[in-house]
Structure formats: C-alpha cells, structure tokens
Design a protein around this motif. Structure first.
Motif, PDB file in Angstrom:
ATOM      1  N   ARG A  27     -74.184 -52.522 -69.566  1.00 60.06           N
ATOM      2  CA  ARG A  27     -73.616 -52.697 -70.907  1.00 60.06           C
ATOM      3  C   ARG A  27     -72.148 -52.301 -70.958  1.00 60.06           C
ATOM      4  NH1 ARG A  27     -78.343 -50.365 -74.987  1.00 60.06           N
ATOM      5  NH2 ARG A  27     -79.768 -52.161 -74.786  1.00 60.06           N
ATOM      6  N   HIS A  28     -71.719 -51.416 -70.090  1.00 60.61           N
ATOM      7  CA  HIS A  28     -70.323 -50.974 -70.056  1.00 60.61           C
ATOM      8  C   HIS A  28     -69.499 -51.736 -69.031  1.00 60.61           C
ATOM      9  CE1 HIS A  28     -72.507 -47.577 -71.885  1.00 60.61           C
ATOM     10  NE2 HIS A  28     -71.379 -47.366 -72.541  1.00 60.61           N
ATOM     11  N   LEU A  29     -70.063 -52.798 -68.479  1.00 60.13           N
ATOM     12  CA  LEU A  29     -69.344 -53.584 -67.481  1.00 60.13           C
ATOM     13  C   LEU A  29     -68.326 -54.507 -68.154  1.00 60.13           C
ATOM     14  CD1 LEU A  29     -69.133 -54.478 -64.451  1.00 60.13           C
ATOM     15  CD2 LEU A  29     -70.806 -56.247 -65.010  1.00 60.13           C
ATOM     16  N   ALA A  30     -67.139 -54.588 -67.592  1.00 63.44           N
ATOM     17  CA  ALA A  30     -66.089 -55.480 -68.086  1.00 63.44           C
ATOM     18  C   ALA A  30     -65.438 -56.170 -66.891  1.00 63.44           C
ATOM     19  CB  ALA A  30     -65.042 -54.720 -68.900  1.00 63.44           C
ATOM     20  N   VAL A  31     -65.233 -57.478 -67.012  1.00 66.28           N
ATOM     21  CA  VAL A  31     -64.660 -58.283 -65.942  1.00 66.28           C
ATOM     22  C   VAL A  31     -63.452 -59.025 -66.490  1.00 66.28           C
ATOM     23  CG1 VAL A  31     -65.068 -60.075 -64.226  1.00 66.28           C
ATOM     24  CG2 VAL A  31     -66.939 -58.555 -64.893  1.00 66.28           C
ATOM     25  N   ARG A  32     -62.352 -58.991 -65.760  1.00 68.20           N
ATOM     26  CA  ARG A  32     -61.118 -59.672 -66.172  1.00 68.20           C
ATOM     27  C   ARG A  32     -60.554 -60.454 -64.995  1.00 68.20           C
ATOM     28  NH1 ARG A  32     -58.667 -55.600 -67.265  1.00 68.20           N
ATOM     29  NH2 ARG A  32     -57.150 -55.409 -65.560  1.00 68.20           N
ATOM     30  N   LEU A  33     -60.293 -61.735 -65.197  1.00 66.05           N
ATOM     31  CA  LEU A  33     -59.744 -62.594 -64.150  1.00 66.05           C
ATOM     32  C   LEU A  33     -58.228 -62.587 -64.204  1.00 66.05           C
ATOM     33  CD1 LEU A  33     -62.073 -65.748 -64.175  1.00 66.05           C
ATOM     34  CD2 LEU A  33     -62.128 -63.793 -62.621  1.00 66.05           C
ATOM     35  N   GLU A  34     -57.615 -62.562 -63.027  1.00 64.77           N
ATOM     36  CA  GLU A  34     -56.156 -62.591 -62.908  1.00 64.77           C
ATOM     37  C   GLU A  34     -55.789 -63.606 -61.834  1.00 64.77           C
ATOM     38  OE1 GLU A  34     -54.916 -58.665 -62.039  1.00 64.77           O
ATOM     39  OE2 GLU A  34     -55.660 -57.798 -63.918  1.00 64.77           O
ATOM     40  N   GLY A  35     -55.335 -64.765 -62.284  1.00 60.47           N
ATOM     41  CA  GLY A  35     -54.945 -65.813 -61.351  1.00 60.47           C
ATOM     42  C   GLY A  35     -53.469 -66.111 -61.429  1.00 60.47           C
ATOM     43  N   PRO A  36     -52.952 -66.919 -60.501  1.00 59.63           N
ATOM     44  CA  PRO A  36     -51.527 -67.250 -60.506  1.00 59.63           C
ATOM     45  C   PRO A  36     -51.123 -68.160 -61.655  1.00 59.63           C
ATOM     46  CG  PRO A  36     -52.659 -68.473 -58.796  1.00 59.63           C
ATOM     47  CD  PRO A  36     -53.665 -67.515 -59.360  1.00 59.63           C
ATOM     48  N   GLY A  37     -52.074 -68.884 -62.239  1.00 62.44           N
ATOM     49  CA  GLY A  37     -51.745 -69.778 -63.344  1.00 62.44           C
ATOM     50  C   GLY A  37     -51.284 -71.139 -62.892  1.00 62.44           C
ATOM     51  N   HIS A  38     -50.287 -71.199 -61.998  1.00 64.55           N
ATOM     52  CA  HIS A  38     -49.747 -72.459 -61.491  1.00 64.55           C
ATOM     53  C   HIS A  38     -49.873 -72.459 -59.977  1.00 64.55           C
ATOM     54  CE1 HIS A  38     -47.839 -71.838 -65.424  1.00 64.55           C
ATOM     55  NE2 HIS A  38     -47.811 -73.146 -65.530  1.00 64.55           N
ATOM     56  N   VAL A  39     -50.573 -73.452 -59.446  1.00 63.32           N
ATOM     57  CA  VAL A  39     -50.802 -73.542 -58.000  1.00 63.32           C
ATOM     58  C   VAL A  39     -50.497 -74.961 -57.546  1.00 63.32           C
ATOM     59  CG1 VAL A  39     -52.543 -71.719 -58.017  1.00 63.32           C
ATOM     60  CG2 VAL A  39     -53.245 -74.102 -58.314  1.00 63.32           C
ATOM     61  N   THR A  40     -50.490 -75.146 -56.240  1.00 59.90           N
ATOM     62  CA  THR A  40     -50.183 -76.438 -55.631  1.00 59.90           C
ATOM     63  C   THR A  40     -51.444 -77.041 -55.036  1.00 59.90           C
ATOM     64  OG1 THR A  40     -47.962 -75.654 -55.088  1.00 59.90           O
ATOM     65  CG2 THR A  40     -48.722 -77.638 -53.970  1.00 59.90           C
ATOM     66  N   GLN A  41     -51.598 -78.318 -55.233  1.00 56.23           N
ATOM     67  CA  GLN A  41     -52.761 -79.030 -54.724  1.00 56.23           C
ATOM     68  C   GLN A  41     -52.840 -78.935 -53.208  1.00 56.23           C
ATOM     69  OE1 GLN A  41     -52.686 -83.167 -55.710  1.00 56.23           O
ATOM     70  NE2 GLN A  41     -54.601 -83.640 -54.673  1.00 56.23           N
ATOM     71  N   GLY A  42     -54.030 -78.555 -52.701  1.00 52.94           N
ATOM     72  CA  GLY A  42     -54.247 -78.460 -51.277  1.00 52.94           C
ATOM     73  C   GLY A  42     -53.834 -77.144 -50.653  1.00 52.94           C
ATOM     74  N   HIS A  43     -53.253 -76.221 -51.431  1.00 48.02           N
ATOM     75  CA  HIS A  43     -52.827 -74.921 -50.922  1.00 48.02           C
ATOM     76  C   HIS A  43     -53.732 -73.830 -51.513  1.00 48.02           C
ATOM     77  CE1 HIS A  43     -48.927 -76.161 -49.046  1.00 48.02           C
ATOM     78  NE2 HIS A  43     -49.131 -77.209 -49.852  1.00 48.02           N
ATOM     79  N   ALA A  44     -54.220 -72.955 -50.659  1.00 45.81           N
ATOM     80  CA  ALA A  44     -55.136 -71.899 -51.083  1.00 45.81           C
ATOM     81  C   ALA A  44     -54.393 -70.840 -51.894  1.00 45.81           C
ATOM     82  CB  ALA A  44     -55.821 -71.271 -49.876  1.00 45.81           C
ATOM     83  N   PHE A  45     -55.084 -70.273 -52.865  1.00 44.56           N
ATOM     84  CA  PHE A  45     -54.553 -69.173 -53.654  1.00 44.56           C
ATOM     85  C   PHE A  45     -55.670 -68.149 -53.866  1.00 44.56           C
ATOM     86  CE2 PHE A  45     -56.474 -71.938 -56.762  1.00 44.56           C
ATOM     87  CZ  PHE A  45     -57.012 -71.093 -57.707  1.00 44.56           C
ATOM     88  N   GLU A  46     -55.292 -66.974 -54.312  1.00 49.28           N
ATOM     89  CA  GLU A  46     -56.237 -65.879 -54.493  1.00 49.28           C
ATOM     90  C   GLU A  46     -56.470 -65.640 -55.979  1.00 49.28           C
ATOM     91  OE1 GLU A  46     -57.052 -61.421 -52.654  1.00 49.28           O
ATOM     92  OE2 GLU A  46     -55.000 -62.167 -52.835  1.00 49.28           O
ATOM     93  N   LEU A  47     -57.732 -65.700 -56.362  1.00 49.78           N
ATOM     94  CA  LEU A  47     -58.129 -65.389 -57.737  1.00 49.78           C
ATOM     95  C   LEU A  47     -58.782 -64.011 -57.731  1.00 49.78           C
ATOM     96  CD1 LEU A  47     -58.445 -66.379 -60.685  1.00 49.78           C
ATOM     97  CD2 LEU A  47     -60.696 -67.238 -60.035  1.00 49.78           C
ATOM     98  N   VAL A  48     -58.198 -63.079 -58.474  1.00 49.31           N
ATOM     99  CA  VAL A  48     -58.618 -61.683 -58.461  1.00 49.31           C
ATOM    100  C   VAL A  48     -59.385 -61.376 -59.742  1.00 49.31           C
ATOM    101  CG1 VAL A  48     -57.852 -59.285 -58.326  1.00 49.31           C
ATOM    102  CG2 VAL A  48     -56.635 -61.069 -57.047  1.00 49.31           C
ATOM    103  N   ALA A  49     -60.496 -60.672 -59.600  1.00 45.18           N
ATOM    104  CA  ALA A  49     -61.282 -60.194 -60.734  1.00 45.18           C
ATOM    105  C   ALA A  49     -61.250 -58.674 -60.733  1.00 45.18           C
ATOM    106  CB  ALA A  49     -62.714 -60.694 -60.653  1.00 45.18           C
ATOM    107  N   THR A  50     -60.849 -58.100 -61.844  1.00 47.64           N
ATOM    108  CA  THR A  50     -60.847 -56.652 -62.021  1.00 47.64           C
ATOM    109  C   THR A  50     -62.127 -56.245 -62.736  1.00 47.64           C
ATOM    110  OG1 THR A  50     -58.432 -56.630 -62.154  1.00 47.64           O
ATOM    111  CG2 THR A  50     -59.596 -54.696 -62.965  1.00 47.64           C
ATOM    112  N   VAL A  51     -62.890 -55.371 -62.100  1.00 43.85           N
ATOM    113  CA  VAL A  51     -64.180 -54.924 -62.629  1.00 43.85           C
ATOM    114  C   VAL A  51     -64.036 -53.476 -63.072  1.00 43.85           C
ATOM    115  CG1 VAL A  51     -66.638 -54.649 -62.150  1.00 43.85           C
ATOM    116  CG2 VAL A  51     -65.349 -56.484 -61.035  1.00 43.85           C
ATOM    117  N   GLU A  52     -64.464 -53.215 -64.300  1.00 42.97           N
ATOM    118  CA  GLU A  52     -64.430 -51.859 -64.841  1.00 42.97           C
ATOM    119  C   GLU A  52     -65.835 -51.473 -65.275  1.00 42.97           C
ATOM    120  OE1 GLU A  52     -61.610 -51.645 -67.959  1.00 42.97           O
ATOM    121  OE2 GLU A  52     -59.884 -52.161 -66.708  1.00 42.97           O
ATOM    122  N   GLY A  53     -66.246 -50.258 -64.909  1.00 50.15           N
ATOM    123  CA  GLY A  53     -67.568 -49.773 -65.260  1.00 50.15           C
ATOM    124  C   GLY A  53     -68.646 -50.397 -64.391  1.00 50.15           C
TER     125      GLY A  53
END
Length: 211
Positions: free
Chosen positions: A63-89
């Motif tokens: 019940r106290h778990l919180a998840v927040r996504l943090e991505g680059p927003g703008h990426v290039t087709q065919g190029h890998a990027f890292e999508l980070v999730a911050t977990v609290e609780g």
C-alpha cells in the motif's frame, strides 16, 4: 504514482509447495487415525499463523509502494535508451510495463531489492517505429518477507516517449547527391552574383560597375 487501491493478494509457488508437501500428508494420516484430529488442528493453526502474518505484512507494504518513471522524453529511432523507474517503499518488487510492441525490451520484467528508501530499476529499450508512444501503466508485484504471498497491482505511469527518425544515415546518403562531392576532382558550383539570370543577381553596391 502510488499503488492502486484494488490490490490482489496471490499465493506464491512456495506456499503451494508447502501445502502440498506438508498439509496433504497430515490430512491423509488423520483420516486413518481419528483421535489425531485434535493434534492436526493444532498443527494447522501453528502453520497458518506465520502465513497470515506474512500476508498482512506484504499487504501493508504494498500500500505504501510508489513507482515513478523517468525517461529521456526524446529518443532516436533504432537507438537504445534507458528508462528508469524510481521505487519508493515496499519490499522486494518486480515491475513490468504496459508498453507498445514498437519498444523492444520493454516487455522484460525487472526486479528491485528490498529497502526503506528509494531505489531504481531500469529497462534497456530500442524503439523500432517513430512517433509518440505512451507508457500509461506500470504493473508491480511485491513479494512477502517469507515469500509465501505476492501483492499485485498497477500504477498510472503517465509517461510518453517521442521517437524521431534517425537522420544520420539519410544525411550521409543524400548529401553527396546534392553537393556532388562524392567523386574526386574539381567541381563547378554557381554562386550568387555570377551570370545574367535574374534569380542569380545580387543587390547592387557602390563598388560595382555599370558595365
């Protein structure tokens, strides 16, 4: 985003294995020995208490778990990027994305260790198509301390990824066609102010002659 209120508490394979290997033989033995029912009830009650406490702990933790996504927003087709999730609780948690098929690698399940503070997990994603792709939901599964229960739910992510085409390859292929510099040698180019065509004439200055 905080964990959703409609949480589902599910038994894990460990709990099912314990029931199959311990409780079933006890029930079978009690069927042949009627006076043993009293002791069997005591054994079942003693075994149920840790499982119930484990269920209460994981439900409160989820019940106290919180998840927040943090991505680059703008990426290039065919190029890998890292999508980070911050977990609290929460405790040990597993995360999965409700992502479109155009994001390769977004279907993987990532796991984060227990901890009272914030910790991060990430996906390595490669977009195959350009456009605006939405990541609306994050599914999470919180494991109990004894590993007997899993509290499952979902949280609203509200994240978007804007995928732009890769212009490097097109630029390298089209530039020689327009600039004509792909071959060796001297190439003639026309500049403003040379010739008699009207669209090539530049503005008159005081140092120009009338001839």
């Amino acid at each position: 985003a905080p964990a959703a209120a409609h949480m589902t508490l599910c038994p894990t394979n460990r709990l099912l294995l314990v029931c199959a290997t311990a409780l079933v033989p006890l029930l079978a033995a009690a069927g042949y020995w009627v006076p043993g029912w009293g002791g069997l009830v005591g054994v079942l009650a003693a075994a149920a208490v840790p499982a119930l406490v484990d269920a209460v702990v994981v439900r409160r933790s989820a019940r106290h778990l919180a998840v927040r996504l943090e991505g680059p927003g703008h990426v290039t087709q065919g190029h890998a990027f890292e999508l980070v999730a911050t977990v609290e609780g929460g405790g040990r948690v597993r995360l999965a994305l409700d992502a479109p098929d155009d994001l390769v690698g977004a279907d993987e399940v990532v796991e984060g260790g227990p901890g009272p503070g914030a910790r991060t997990v990430s996906w390595r994603i490669t977009p195959r198509e350009r456009g605006r792709l939405s990541l609306d939901t994050v599914f999470h599964e919180t494991l109990s301390p004894l590993g007997l229960w899993a509290a499952r739910g979902r949280s609203a992510a509200g994240s978007q990824v804007h995928v732009y085409p890769d212009l490097k390859q097109e630029r390298g292929a089209l530039a020689p066609l327009f600039l004509r510099r792909a071959a060796f040698g001297i190439h003639r180019t026309r500049g403003i102010g040379e010739g008699r065509e009207f669209e090539q004439l530049r503005a008159y200055t005081h140092v120009d002659s009338y001839v």
